[in-house]
Design an enzyme around this catalytic site. Structure first.
Site, short mmCIF file in Angstrom:
data_model
loop_
_atom_site.label_atom_id
_atom_site.label_comp_id
_atom_site.label_asym_id
_atom_site.label_seq_id
_atom_site.Cartn_x
_atom_site.Cartn_y
_atom_site.Cartn_z
N GLY A 17 0.81 -1.21 0.00
CA GLY A 17 0.00 0.00 0.00
C GLY A 17 0.84 1.26 0.00
N TYR A 143 -6.52 -18.10 5.39
CA TYR A 143 -6.11 -16.89 4.67
C TYR A 143 -6.50 -16.98 3.20
CZ TYR A 143 -3.10 -13.42 2.45
OH TYR A 143 -2.64 -12.38 1.69
#
Length: 250
Positions: A17, A143
């Site tokens: 990010g 996950y």
């Protein structure tokens, strides 16, 4: 004279990010970089970058962030948490916690921007998932499930938004030993592991940390997200990183 385009990126405190926010700013975009706990020191001071607090699991936080961000041209759902461990070692509360961020947080953020995109008949949503959805791997069942759900969500959503000229795409990063993601996943396991899997777990952890084989770098993901956002001809799934490209057969 047209204004620069604006992108909101979630999970910008580190890793993918953070690098993606830098990349878009370098390309002249306005960037709304969001973090659970805002840090002004991780991004360069620029009139193109705004840092806003955001918890994608909190509806109030989402509403405040979207209101403060103003009109957007693109949303990049990058925020995520990791889990690397046996299914026997995670509680159902832990499973729900993982899905709250990785899956429901992505859906909630997407819902928050769709009205403006649909009314304007313009906009792009890019969801960052994982190349583990391309190949079954041990100790990643929960996950992978949280990310595979986003893959299915994204591909179906793209069909329902196409009549409104809103594009929806996926970026699938590979393994990135150089980020804090794996370390955070390991810390999240502490106190909830299952001893029967300890030897197996250590071998898997060693493989995850191995940098002698192809891996993914944050810059790979930033480039892939940039391509997915800015190129209307970008495919539904864009693998990011040498290992992800190999898994995707490219």
């Amino acid at each position: 004279m047209s204004h620069p385009s604006t992108v909101l990126i979630t999970g910008c405190s580190s890793g993918f990010g953070l690098e993606t926010a830098r990349h878009f700013a370098d390309q002249g975009w306005r960037v709304v970089a969001t973090m659970r706990t805002p840090r002004e020191d991780v991004l360069p001071r620029s009139d193109r970058i705004r840092i806003l607090p955001l918890d994608v699991t909190d509806p109030g936080s989402i509403a405040r962030c979207i209101d403060a961000a103003g009109p957007l041209d693109a949303l990049v759902n990058n925020a995520g948490v990791g889990w690397l461990g046996p299914v026997e070692g995670i509680t159902l509360a832990g499973v729900r916690d993982l899905f709250e961020t990785n899956t429901f947080g992505t859906i909630a953020m997407t819902q928050a921007v769709l009205p403006q995109f649909r009314l304007r008949r313009s906009g792009v949503v890019v969801n960052v998932t994982s190349s583990v959805t391309l190949l079954p791997l041990p100790l990643l069942a929960v996950y992978t499930a949280s990310k595979a759900a986003v893959n299915a969500f994204t591909e179906s959503l793209a069909l329902e938004l196409a009549p409104f000229d809103v594009r929806v795409r996926l970026v699938l990063p590979g393994r990135a030993p150089g980020t804090s993601f794996g370390d955070n996943a390991r810390r999240r396991m502490e106190g909830s592991d299952h001893g029967a899997y300890s030897d197996f777990r250590e071998r898997v952890f060693a493989a995850v940390r191995d940098t002698s084989t192809p891996v993914t770098h944050a810059a790979d993901v930033a480039e892939a997200v940039w391509h997915a956002v800015t190129d209307p001809s970008a495919p539904m799934r864009t693998p990011a990183g040498a290992d992800a490209l190999a898994l995707a057969g490219r």
